[in-house]
Design a protein around this motif. Structure first.
Motif, PDB file in Angstrom:
ATOM      1  N   VAL A   1       0.841  -1.208   0.000  1.00 39.14           N
ATOM      2  CA  VAL A   1       0.000   0.000   0.000  1.00 39.14           C
ATOM      3  C   VAL A   1       0.878   1.261   0.000  1.00 39.14           C
ATOM      4  O   VAL A   1       0.514   2.279  -0.585  1.00 39.14           O
ATOM      5  CB  VAL A   1      -1.038   0.003   1.151  1.00 39.14           C
ATOM      6  CG1 VAL A   1      -0.406   0.142   2.494  1.00 39.14           C
ATOM      7  CG2 VAL A   1      -2.046   1.122   0.951  1.00 39.14           C
ATOM      8  N   THR A   2       2.064   1.187   0.582  1.00 40.99           N
ATOM      9  CA  THR A   2       2.957   2.348   0.561  1.00 40.99           C
ATOM     10  C   THR A   2       3.348   2.698  -0.874  1.00 40.99           C
ATOM     11  O   THR A   2       3.384   3.868  -1.261  1.00 40.99           O
ATOM     12  CB  THR A   2       4.228   2.082   1.393  1.00 40.99           C
ATOM     13  OG1 THR A   2       3.834   1.807   2.727  1.00 40.99           O
ATOM     14  CG2 THR A   2       5.168   3.279   1.390  1.00 40.99           C
ATOM     15  N   SER A   3       3.601   1.678  -1.670  1.00 44.10           N
ATOM     16  CA  SER A   3       3.926   1.924  -3.078  1.00 44.10           C
ATOM     17  C   SER A   3       2.757   2.604  -3.793  1.00 44.10           C
ATOM     18  O   SER A   3       2.948   3.551  -4.556  1.00 44.10           O
ATOM     19  CB  SER A   3       4.246   0.608  -3.780  1.00 44.10           C
ATOM     20  OG  SER A   3       5.302  -0.052  -3.127  1.00 44.10           O
TER      21      SER A   3
ATOM     22  N   MET B   1       2.330  10.936  -6.670  1.00 45.17           N
ATOM     23  CA  MET B   1       2.911  11.318  -7.956  1.00 45.17           C
ATOM     24  C   MET B   1       1.865  11.889  -8.909  1.00 45.17           C
ATOM     25  O   MET B   1       2.194  12.330 -10.006  1.00 45.17           O
ATOM     26  CB  MET B   1       3.590  10.095  -8.611  1.00 45.17           C
ATOM     27  CG  MET B   1       4.851   9.646  -7.889  1.00 45.17           C
ATOM     28  SD  MET B   1       5.432   8.019  -8.480  1.00 45.17           S
ATOM     29  CE  MET B   1       6.147   8.475 -10.065  1.00 45.17           C
ATOM     30  N   GLY B   2       0.601  11.832  -8.491  1.00 47.87           N
ATOM     31  CA  GLY B   2      -0.448  12.452  -9.287  1.00 47.87           C
ATOM     32  C   GLY B   2      -1.394  11.486  -9.986  1.00 47.87           C
ATOM     33  O   GLY B   2      -2.253  11.903 -10.754  1.00 47.87           O
ATOM     34  N   VAL B   3      -1.260  10.187  -9.707  1.00 50.75           N
ATOM     35  CA  VAL B   3      -2.149   9.216 -10.350  1.00 50.75           C
ATOM     36  C   VAL B   3      -3.482   9.191  -9.586  1.00 50.75           C
ATOM     37  O   VAL B   3      -3.477   9.036  -8.356  1.00 50.75           O
ATOM     38  CB  VAL B   3      -1.509   7.807 -10.370  1.00 50.75           C
ATOM     39  CG1 VAL B   3      -2.394   6.824 -11.122  1.00 50.75           C
ATOM     40  CG2 VAL B   3      -0.119   7.866 -10.994  1.00 50.75           C
ATOM     41  N   PRO B   4      -4.620   9.376 -10.279  1.00 49.72           N
ATOM     42  CA  PRO B   4      -5.913   9.467  -9.581  1.00 49.72           C
ATOM     43  C   PRO B   4      -6.413   8.116  -9.068  1.00 49.72           C
ATOM     44  O   PRO B   4      -7.275   7.478  -9.663  1.00 49.72           O
ATOM     45  CB  PRO B   4      -6.861  10.019 -10.647  1.00 49.72           C
ATOM     46  CG  PRO B   4      -6.003  10.423 -11.796  1.00 49.72           C
ATOM     47  CD  PRO B   4      -4.748   9.627 -11.717  1.00 49.72           C
ATOM     48  N   ILE B   5      -5.821   7.676  -7.968  1.00 55.27           N
ATOM     49  CA  ILE B   5      -6.240   6.414  -7.376  1.00 55.27           C
ATOM     50  C   ILE B   5      -6.505   6.618  -5.894  1.00 55.27           C
ATOM     51  O   ILE B   5      -5.977   7.547  -5.278  1.00 55.27           O
ATOM     52  CB  ILE B   5      -5.159   5.299  -7.548  1.00 55.27           C
ATOM     53  CG1 ILE B   5      -3.748   5.866  -7.311  1.00 55.27           C
ATOM     54  CG2 ILE B   5      -5.249   4.653  -8.907  1.00 55.27           C
ATOM     55  CD1 ILE B   5      -2.615   4.882  -7.518  1.00 55.27           C
ATOM     56  N   LYS B   6      -7.343   5.740  -5.356  1.00 54.61           N
ATOM     57  CA  LYS B   6      -7.549   5.713  -3.908  1.00 54.61           C
ATOM     58  C   LYS B   6      -7.564   4.253  -3.484  1.00 54.61           C
ATOM     59  O   LYS B   6      -7.710   3.368  -4.330  1.00 54.61           O
ATOM     60  CB  LYS B   6      -8.854   6.425  -3.537  1.00 54.61           C
ATOM     61  CG  LYS B   6     -10.062   5.814  -4.204  1.00 54.61           C
ATOM     62  CD  LYS B   6     -11.315   6.605  -3.865  1.00 54.61           C
ATOM     63  CE  LYS B   6     -12.515   5.932  -4.515  1.00 54.61           C
ATOM     64  NZ  LYS B   6     -13.779   6.633  -4.252  1.00 54.61           N
ATOM     65  N   PHE B   7      -7.419   4.023  -2.199  1.00 61.39           N
ATOM     66  CA  PHE B   7      -7.183   2.647  -1.761  1.00 61.39           C
ATOM     67  C   PHE B   7      -8.129   2.183  -0.668  1.00 61.39           C
ATOM     68  O   PHE B   7      -8.641   2.981   0.115  1.00 61.39           O
ATOM     69  CB  PHE B   7      -5.750   2.510  -1.232  1.00 61.39           C
ATOM     70  CG  PHE B   7      -4.731   2.957  -2.241  1.00 61.39           C
ATOM     71  CD1 PHE B   7      -4.393   2.145  -3.300  1.00 61.39           C
ATOM     72  CD2 PHE B   7      -4.168   4.220  -2.158  1.00 61.39           C
ATOM     73  CE1 PHE B   7      -3.490   2.570  -4.256  1.00 61.39           C
ATOM     74  CE2 PHE B   7      -3.264   4.656  -3.111  1.00 61.39           C
ATOM     75  CZ  PHE B   7      -2.920   3.829  -4.165  1.00 61.39           C
TER      76      PHE B   7
ATOM     77  N   ILE C   1      -6.709   9.229   1.310  1.00 63.12           N
ATOM     78  CA  ILE C   1      -6.067   8.371   0.292  1.00 63.12           C
ATOM     79  C   ILE C   1      -6.466   6.903   0.497  1.00 63.12           C
ATOM     80  O   ILE C   1      -6.817   6.207  -0.433  1.00 63.12           O
ATOM     81  CB  ILE C   1      -4.536   8.554   0.343  1.00 63.12           C
ATOM     82  CG1 ILE C   1      -4.189  10.029   0.047  1.00 63.12           C
ATOM     83  CG2 ILE C   1      -3.855   7.628  -0.665  1.00 63.12           C
ATOM     84  CD1 ILE C   1      -2.717  10.363   0.073  1.00 63.12           C
ATOM     85  N   ILE C   2      -6.400   6.460   1.756  1.00 65.85           N
ATOM     86  CA  ILE C   2      -6.898   5.110   2.068  1.00 65.85           C
ATOM     87  C   ILE C   2      -8.309   5.308   2.606  1.00 65.85           C
ATOM     88  O   ILE C   2      -8.510   5.603   3.785  1.00 65.85           O
ATOM     89  CB  ILE C   2      -5.993   4.401   3.091  1.00 65.85           C
ATOM     90  CG1 ILE C   2      -4.557   4.320   2.540  1.00 65.85           C
ATOM     91  CG2 ILE C   2      -6.533   2.986   3.388  1.00 65.85           C
ATOM     92  CD1 ILE C   2      -3.533   3.826   3.548  1.00 65.85           C
ATOM     93  N   VAL C   3      -9.282   5.176   1.718  1.00 62.90           N
ATOM     94  CA  VAL C   3     -10.621   5.661   2.032  1.00 62.90           C
ATOM     95  C   VAL C   3     -11.454   4.683   2.849  1.00 62.90           C
ATOM     96  O   VAL C   3     -12.486   5.047   3.394  1.00 62.90           O
ATOM     97  CB  VAL C   3     -11.385   6.045   0.744  1.00 62.90           C
ATOM     98  CG1 VAL C   3     -10.696   7.224   0.051  1.00 62.90           C
ATOM     99  CG2 VAL C   3     -11.470   4.852  -0.209  1.00 62.90           C
ATOM    100  N   ALA C   4     -11.009   3.428   2.908  1.00 63.58           N
ATOM    101  CA  ALA C   4     -11.747   2.457   3.719  1.00 63.58           C
ATOM    102  C   ALA C   4     -10.812   1.334   4.141  1.00 63.58           C
ATOM    103  O   ALA C   4      -9.749   1.142   3.550  1.00 63.58           O
ATOM    104  CB  ALA C   4     -12.925   1.884   2.933  1.00 63.58           C
ATOM    105  N   THR C   5     -11.239   0.623   5.175  1.00 59.62           N
ATOM    106  CA  THR C   5     -10.507  -0.585   5.563  1.00 59.62           C
ATOM    107  C   THR C   5     -11.543  -1.685   5.728  1.00 59.62           C
ATOM    108  O   THR C   5     -12.749  -1.412   5.842  1.00 59.62           O
ATOM    109  CB  THR C   5      -9.755  -0.415   6.900  1.00 59.62           C
ATOM    110  OG1 THR C   5     -10.710  -0.116   7.921  1.00 59.62           O
ATOM    111  CG2 THR C   5      -8.731   0.708   6.815  1.00 59.62           C
TER     112      THR C   5
END
Ligand SMILES: *Cc1c(COP(=O)(O)O)cnc(C)c1O
Length: 468
Positions: free
Chosen positions: A262-264, A271-277, A358-362
């Motif tokens: 997840v750190t990667s 870096m600007g990539v539109p992702i969430k985790f 960024i990490i929107v749920a667990t």
């Protein structure tokens, strides 16, 4: 690119320095001195690149040309992925109910750790052979790291690897993968104990700094920056596969243990990539508690689950996430000092809130949940998933809305081939894989470390013996 410690005491390290470093001299872990930012045009122009070609764009952002010239670097990356058995390296399966699964298990040992470790092996041999210097890697493993590390360096001239595995506690395939490495630079010990037990002699040896330096010892766990770096590639690749026009956000569900993976992804986001985790975890839920409640506290013991690679007590890479968000080494020192003395620390609300953007749920799964999910994926798709992947998929199913189109991908961290025990536990019939049969027909080489023996002494003797 230069590297610095999260705790502020070390900076200006080269990539090569970072490659050889586990914990920094000040007790922290290494991060890049700055995070390169990609603009949308660049990202879009990469959409049709193969996995390896994408790696050839991303890795140079973190490794200076003076350290590894482009032509050398490209050759190393080609070699690292040469043994992968799927030409796409990380293909995405598109299954029923909008379930997308990114298979990161087409490397030699059938888990995602091959992606990074195969590169790390190449980097190590590259620098060491230039310097004519020898390195001994010592790894304690609960399963996947050991086999991936062995595969990455077996047969190398300047590297020896010693692996300690907990006898009878890995899956059968995992253990077999490790004990069938017969190359003379590979030394495998089956330890009569748990993975916590085998960590003790390793820690003792590494505490002896003179000995560690003298024999040039290294441990390539996910504390090591180079592993985190290579894994950035699969997040950017995932984004571009799911959203090639770069016109939306992608949710990536990650089966999480020590938070290396997840750190990667987190760095790809910065870096600007539109992702969430989403971090999906076992009942060893320190990551979930830290992210949603700010409660970073060790549990008394590790619960053994069907997803052993995620059964951890301390997710070391959390420290990297906190630093990357705050860039405040004083705060990190304060948090980590408290955690190291009390086994727990409260995360400040502002920091917790920023991580949650960024990490929107667990999601926390138990064994029943794992088994139900393995069955459902099979029943709906005739596709078997490993118990780790199942935890990510369980989150996906739990949030499924019939008409809601989501751009989501679940990371498959290992192949089901490695975890027949879990397939049986789930009530499914294990499939036959020729490569597994081949594995069990191979000759074996290992040494047992039995209870009552002095494991630290055995380890030290071996290290000295290798260096003779
Ligand atoms: C190592 C591993 C994980 C956990 O990855 P982290 O980077 O430690 O979070 C999950 N699944 C499998 C199969 C693994 O081998």
């Amino acid at each position: 690119m230069k590297y610095k410690s999260t705790r502020g005491g070390v900076s200006g390290l080269s990539f090569q320095d970072a490659l050889y470093t586990g914990y920094a001299a000040d007790g922290g872990i290494l991060v890049p001195e700055s995070i390169p930012v990609l603009n949308m045009e660049t990202l879009k122009s990469w959409a049709s690149l193969s996995y390896i070609d994408l790696a050839k764009k991303i890795v140079p952002l973190f490794v200076d040309e003076v350290e590894i010239p482009a032509s050398d670097l490209n050759g190393l990356l080609d070699k690292a992925f040469a043994k992968f058995t799927h030409q796409e390296i990380a293909p995405i399966q598109r299954l029923k109910n909008g379930l997308n699964i990114m298979e990161l298990f087409h490397g030699t040992t059938w888990a995602f750790k091959d992606l990074a470790l195969s590169c790390v092996g190449q980097f190590l041999e590259y620098f060491l052979s230039k310097q004519k210097k020898h390195l001994t890697i010592v790894v304690g493993t609960s399963g996947d790291t050991g086999s991936a590390a062995i595969e990455a360096v077996k047969g190398f001239e300047y590297v020896d690897i010693i692996v300690l595995l907990p006898k009878g506690r890995c899956s059968k395939v995992q253990e077999q993968q490790m004990i069938t490495a017969v190359e003379k630079n590979v030394h495998v010990y089956r330890v009569e104990g748990t993975s916590d037990d085998l960590d003790i002699p390793i820690k003792e040896v590494f505490k002896d700094v003179t000995f560690t330096k003298k024999h040039n010892l290294s441990s390539i766990n996910s504390i090591n920056w180079s592993r985190i770096m290579v894994q950035i590639v699969h997040y950017i690749y995932a984004y571009l596969q799911i959203c090639p026009r770069c016109d939306g956000e992608v949710e990536i569900i990650i089966p999480t243990g020590a938070c290396g993976n997840v750190t990667s992804g987190f760095i790809a986001k910065l870096m600007g990539v539109p992702i969430k985790f989403v971090c999906a975890v076992t009942q060893n839920d320190i990551v979930a508690r830290a992210i949603t409640k700010g409660d970073y506290s060790m549990s008394d013991s590790v619960i053994r689950t069907l997803a052993p690679a995620m059964d951890i007590q301390i997710p070391y890479n959390m420290e990297r996430l906190w630093y990357l968000i705050t860039q405040d080494s004083k705060l990190i020192c304060k948090l980590m000092t408290e955690f190291e003395s009390n086994g727990k620390v409260d995360i400040p609300t502002f920091l917790k809130n920023q991580i949650e953007e960024i990490i929107v749920a667990t999601y926390v799964a138990d064994n029943e949940d794992i088994k139900t999910t393995m069955r459902r994926t099979w029943e709906e798709n005739h596709y078997q998933i490993c118990p780790h992947t199942a935890i990510g998929v369980a989150y996906y199913y739990s949030t499924l809305k019939p008409d809601h189109k989501r751009t989501t991908v679940v990371i498959a961290t290992a192949s089901v081939k490695k975890f027949e025990e879990a397939v049986v536990a789930a009530g499914l019939t294990p499939q036959k894989y020729e490569e597994v049969e081949v594995l069990f027909s191979k000759p074996v080489k290992y040494t047992d470390m039995n209870k009552g023996e002095n494991w630290e002494l055995i380890l030290r003797d071996k290290i000295e013996d290798i260096d003779k």
